[in-house]
Design a protein around this motif. Sequence first.
Motif, PDB file in Angstrom:
ATOM      1  N   HIS A  10       0.878  -1.171   0.000  1.00  0.00           N
ATOM      2  CA  HIS A  10       0.000   0.000   0.000  1.00  0.00           C
ATOM      3  C   HIS A  10       0.914   1.218   0.000  1.00  0.00           C
ATOM      4  CE1 HIS A  10      -3.767  -2.018   0.634  1.00  0.00           C
ATOM      5  NE2 HIS A  10      -3.364  -2.577   1.761  1.00  0.00           N
ATOM      6  N   LEU A  33       3.318   0.375   3.090  1.00  0.00           N
ATOM      7  CA  LEU A  33       2.810  -0.562   4.094  1.00  0.00           C
ATOM      8  C   LEU A  33       2.547  -1.912   3.455  1.00  0.00           C
ATOM      9  CD1 LEU A  33       0.186   1.790   5.764  1.00  0.00           C
ATOM     10  CD2 LEU A  33       2.494   1.317   6.563  1.00  0.00           C
ATOM     11  N   ALA A  35       0.435  -4.931   2.589  1.00  0.00           N
ATOM     12  CA  ALA A  35      -1.014  -5.046   2.419  1.00  0.00           C
ATOM     13  C   ALA A  35      -1.631  -6.107   3.324  1.00  0.00           C
ATOM     14  CB  ALA A  35      -1.354  -5.353   0.964  1.00  0.00           C
ATOM     15  N   ASN A  38      -0.256  -4.617   7.316  1.00  0.00           N
ATOM     16  CA  ASN A  38      -0.368  -3.169   7.540  1.00  0.00           C
ATOM     17  C   ASN A  38       0.857  -2.603   8.268  1.00  0.00           C
ATOM     18  OD1 ASN A  38      -2.150  -1.357   6.481  1.00  0.00           O
ATOM     19  ND2 ASN A  38      -3.275  -1.060   8.381  1.00  0.00           N
ATOM     20  N   ARG A  39       1.960  -3.325   8.233  1.00  0.00           N
ATOM     21  CA  ARG A  39       3.202  -2.869   8.863  1.00  0.00           C
ATOM     22  C   ARG A  39       4.061  -2.122   7.845  1.00  0.00           C
ATOM     23  NH1 ARG A  39       5.041  -7.461  13.111  1.00  0.00           N
ATOM     24  NH2 ARG A  39       3.267  -7.085  14.474  1.00  0.00           N
TER      25      ARG A  39
END
Length: 92
Positions: A10, A33, A35, A38-39
């Motif tokens: 992302h 990030l 996907a 989300n890290r």
Amino acid sequence: MRRLLLTDLHIIAKRAMTRPGDPWSGEVWVWALDAHTNRPVKDVKLDIIRKSGFKLATCRTDVRGGCLLKVPTKTRDPSAPFALIATKGKDF
């Protein structure tokens, strides 16, 4: 022509805000990030380009997943930035 590229990254980009009537500062903060988790993802190379294909700036994300693109305010090609291209290793 429109293109859709599927990836596990992302990309979030935020342009520095200026007061109405002031010229654009040329700074774009970008974060990458994962996907799935989300890290933040480090070592993602980001290029900002114009429609002509001219590369305006490059940065590489740090351990927090972010970096700052500093676009020169005066270049030969006056068109606005068109796209961000993210590359991680051999993944494009």
